[in-house]
Design a protein around this motif. Structure first.
Motif, PDB file in Angstrom:
ATOM      1  N   GLU A   1       0.847  -1.204   0.000  1.00  0.00           N
ATOM      2  CA  GLU A   1       0.000   0.000   0.000  1.00  0.00           C
ATOM      3  C   GLU A   1       0.882   1.254   0.000  1.00  0.00           C
ATOM      4  O   GLU A   1       1.952   1.263   0.602  1.00  0.00           O
ATOM      5  CB  GLU A   1      -0.903   0.022   1.229  1.00  0.00           C
ATOM      6  CG  GLU A   1      -1.923  -1.091   1.284  1.00  0.00           C
ATOM      7  CD  GLU A   1      -3.083  -0.890   0.333  1.00  0.00           C
ATOM      8  OE1 GLU A   1      -3.358   0.263  -0.041  1.00  0.00           O
ATOM      9  OE2 GLU A   1      -3.707  -1.897  -0.036  1.00  0.00           O
TER      10      GLU A   1
ATOM     11  N   ASP B   1      -0.254   4.173   1.260  1.00  0.00           N
ATOM     12  CA  ASP B   1      -0.611   4.869   2.501  1.00  0.00           C
ATOM     13  C   ASP B   1       0.402   4.498   3.584  1.00  0.00           C
ATOM     14  O   ASP B   1       0.565   3.329   3.909  1.00  0.00           O
ATOM     15  CB  ASP B   1      -2.023   4.445   2.921  1.00  0.00           C
ATOM     16  CG  ASP B   1      -2.501   5.084   4.210  1.00  0.00           C
ATOM     17  OD1 ASP B   1      -1.720   5.811   4.868  1.00  0.00           O
ATOM     18  OD2 ASP B   1      -3.664   4.848   4.569  1.00  0.00           O
TER      19      ASP B   1
ATOM     20  N   ALA C   1      -0.499   2.158   6.310  1.00  0.00           N
ATOM     21  CA  ALA C   1      -0.881   0.801   5.907  1.00  0.00           C
ATOM     22  C   ALA C   1       0.288   0.028   5.312  1.00  0.00           C
ATOM     23  O   ALA C   1       0.124  -0.820   4.441  1.00  0.00           O
ATOM     24  CB  ALA C   1      -2.033   0.876   4.913  1.00  0.00           C
TER      25      ALA C   1
ATOM     26  N   VAL D   1     -10.679   2.365  14.313  1.00  0.00           N
ATOM     27  CA  VAL D   1      -9.341   2.537  14.867  1.00  0.00           C
ATOM     28  C   VAL D   1      -9.492   3.585  15.964  1.00  0.00           C
ATOM     29  O   VAL D   1     -10.124   4.622  15.755  1.00  0.00           O
ATOM     30  CB  VAL D   1      -8.360   2.987  13.766  1.00  0.00           C
ATOM     31  CG1 VAL D   1      -7.013   3.334  14.347  1.00  0.00           C
ATOM     32  CG2 VAL D   1      -8.254   1.921  12.680  1.00  0.00           C
TER      33      VAL D   1
ATOM     34  N   GLU E   1      -5.538   6.967  14.124  1.00  0.00           N
ATOM     35  CA  GLU E   1      -6.001   7.062  12.743  1.00  0.00           C
ATOM     36  C   GLU E   1      -4.859   7.183  11.736  1.00  0.00           C
ATOM     37  O   GLU E   1      -4.971   6.714  10.613  1.00  0.00           O
ATOM     38  CB  GLU E   1      -6.959   8.241  12.557  1.00  0.00           C
ATOM     39  CG  GLU E   1      -8.212   8.149  13.397  1.00  0.00           C
ATOM     40  CD  GLU E   1      -8.083   8.842  14.756  1.00  0.00           C
ATOM     41  OE1 GLU E   1      -6.953   9.055  15.248  1.00  0.00           O
ATOM     42  OE2 GLU E   1      -9.134   9.168  15.329  1.00  0.00           O
TER      43      GLU E   1
ATOM     44  N   ARG F   1      -5.083   0.956   9.914  1.00  0.00           N
ATOM     45  CA  ARG F   1      -6.262   0.862   9.061  1.00  0.00           C
ATOM     46  C   ARG F   1      -6.866  -0.534   9.250  1.00  0.00           C
ATOM     47  O   ARG F   1      -6.172  -1.467   9.637  1.00  0.00           O
ATOM     48  CB  ARG F   1      -5.909   1.036   7.579  1.00  0.00           C
ATOM     49  CG  ARG F   1      -5.217   2.343   7.248  1.00  0.00           C
ATOM     50  CD  ARG F   1      -6.217   3.482   7.164  1.00  0.00           C
ATOM     51  NE  ARG F   1      -5.589   4.706   6.741  1.00  0.00           N
ATOM     52  CZ  ARG F   1      -5.150   5.649   7.570  1.00  0.00           C
ATOM     53  NH1 ARG F   1      -5.254   5.500   8.862  1.00  0.00           N
ATOM     54  NH2 ARG F   1      -4.607   6.754   7.103  1.00  0.00           N
TER      55      ARG F   1
ATOM     56  N   PRO G   1      -8.463  -0.302   2.863  1.00  0.00           N
ATOM     57  CA  PRO G   1      -8.069   0.038   4.234  1.00  0.00           C
ATOM     58  C   PRO G   1      -8.627   1.393   4.653  1.00  0.00           C
ATOM     59  O   PRO G   1      -8.519   2.365   3.913  1.00  0.00           O
ATOM     60  CB  PRO G   1      -6.541   0.070   4.169  1.00  0.00           C
ATOM     61  CG  PRO G   1      -6.191  -0.772   2.982  1.00  0.00           C
ATOM     62  CD  PRO G   1      -7.308  -0.592   2.013  1.00  0.00           C
ATOM     63  N   ALA G   2      -9.255   1.441   5.832  1.00  0.00           N
ATOM     64  CA  ALA G   2      -9.892   2.657   6.334  1.00  0.00           C
ATOM     65  C   ALA G   2      -9.781   2.704   7.853  1.00  0.00           C
ATOM     66  O   ALA G   2      -9.413   1.718   8.492  1.00  0.00           O
ATOM     67  CB  ALA G   2     -11.359   2.678   5.911  1.00  0.00           C
ATOM     68  N   ALA G   3     -10.122   3.831   8.440  1.00  0.00           N
ATOM     69  CA  ALA G   3     -10.100   3.977   9.902  1.00  0.00           C
ATOM     70  C   ALA G   3     -11.385   3.459  10.540  1.00  0.00           C
ATOM     71  O   ALA G   3     -11.423   3.227  11.743  1.00  0.00           O
ATOM     72  CB  ALA G   3      -9.866   5.433  10.283  1.00  0.00           C
TER      73      ALA G   3
ATOM     74  N   THR H   1      -5.837  -6.026   9.527  1.00  0.00           N
ATOM     75  CA  THR H   1      -5.365  -4.747  10.041  1.00  0.00           C
ATOM     76  C   THR H   1      -4.059  -4.361   9.353  1.00  0.00           C
ATOM     77  O   THR H   1      -3.164  -5.191   9.216  1.00  0.00           O
ATOM     78  CB  THR H   1      -5.126  -4.841  11.567  1.00  0.00           C
ATOM     79  OG1 THR H   1      -6.333  -5.282  12.195  1.00  0.00           O
ATOM     80  CG2 THR H   1      -4.718  -3.502  12.151  1.00  0.00           C
ATOM     81  N   TRP H   2      -3.983  -3.106   8.951  1.00  0.00           N
ATOM     82  CA  TRP H   2      -2.764  -2.546   8.377  1.00  0.00           C
ATOM     83  C   TRP H   2      -2.165  -1.593   9.406  1.00  0.00           C
ATOM     84  O   TRP H   2      -2.909  -0.899  10.104  1.00  0.00           O
ATOM     85  CB  TRP H   2      -3.064  -1.741   7.120  1.00  0.00           C
ATOM     86  CG  TRP H   2      -3.458  -2.534   5.925  1.00  0.00           C
ATOM     87  CD1 TRP H   2      -2.666  -2.836   4.851  1.00  0.00           C
ATOM     88  CD2 TRP H   2      -4.745  -3.082   5.618  1.00  0.00           C
ATOM     89  NE1 TRP H   2      -3.377  -3.549   3.924  1.00  0.00           N
ATOM     90  CE2 TRP H   2      -4.663  -3.715   4.378  1.00  0.00           C
ATOM     91  CE3 TRP H   2      -5.969  -3.111   6.299  1.00  0.00           C
ATOM     92  CZ2 TRP H   2      -5.730  -4.366   3.779  1.00  0.00           C
ATOM     93  CZ3 TRP H   2      -7.043  -3.761   5.712  1.00  0.00           C
ATOM     94  CH2 TRP H   2      -6.917  -4.374   4.472  1.00  0.00           C
TER      95      TRP H   2
END
Length: 117
Positions: free
Chosen positions: A14, A16, A19, A39, A44, A48, A57-59, A82-83
């Protein structure tokens, strides 16, 4: 949630920075339950989460209430995980049925009693 062990991480690919590393684990939700996973505040920028075949991947993640399929079990399973920016003990908030709990995941590093956000 896999809280009793350290989750193995691998480079995610990724872009990000939050991540960089990924720990795969399945999310299991009771059929008919609506669940929000977040998260924890302050994390945050470092972690992720996501589950499902096309999830990014998101919070935060929302699992809608799904009825059980005829003849199937009362639980629904989703692939994901989980990242993290780096190995850490990651706090996640779980909200369902008007209740909230914090769960700490050992993502590439153990959680001990002194760990905190």
């Amino acid at each position: 949630m896999p809280t009793g062990r350290v989750l193995q991480v691998a480079e995610s690919g990724e872009v990000d920075p939050a991540a960089r590393w990924f720990a795969k684990w399945g999310l299991v939700v009771r059929a008919g339950a609506e669940v929000d996973l977040l998260v924890a505040p302050g994390w945050e920028g470092r972690a992720r989460i996501a589950w499902g075949p096309s999830a990014a991947p998101a919070a935060t993640v929302h699992v809608s209430a799904c009825a059980p399929a005829a003849g199937k079990g009362q639980w629904l399973a989703f692939a994901g995980g989980t990242w993290v920016a780096r190995a850490a003990c990651v706090p996640l908030l779980v909200r369902s049925g008007g209740r909230q709990a914090e769960v700490r995941l050992a993502v590439g590093a153990p959680c001990d009693d002194a760990d905190g956000p």
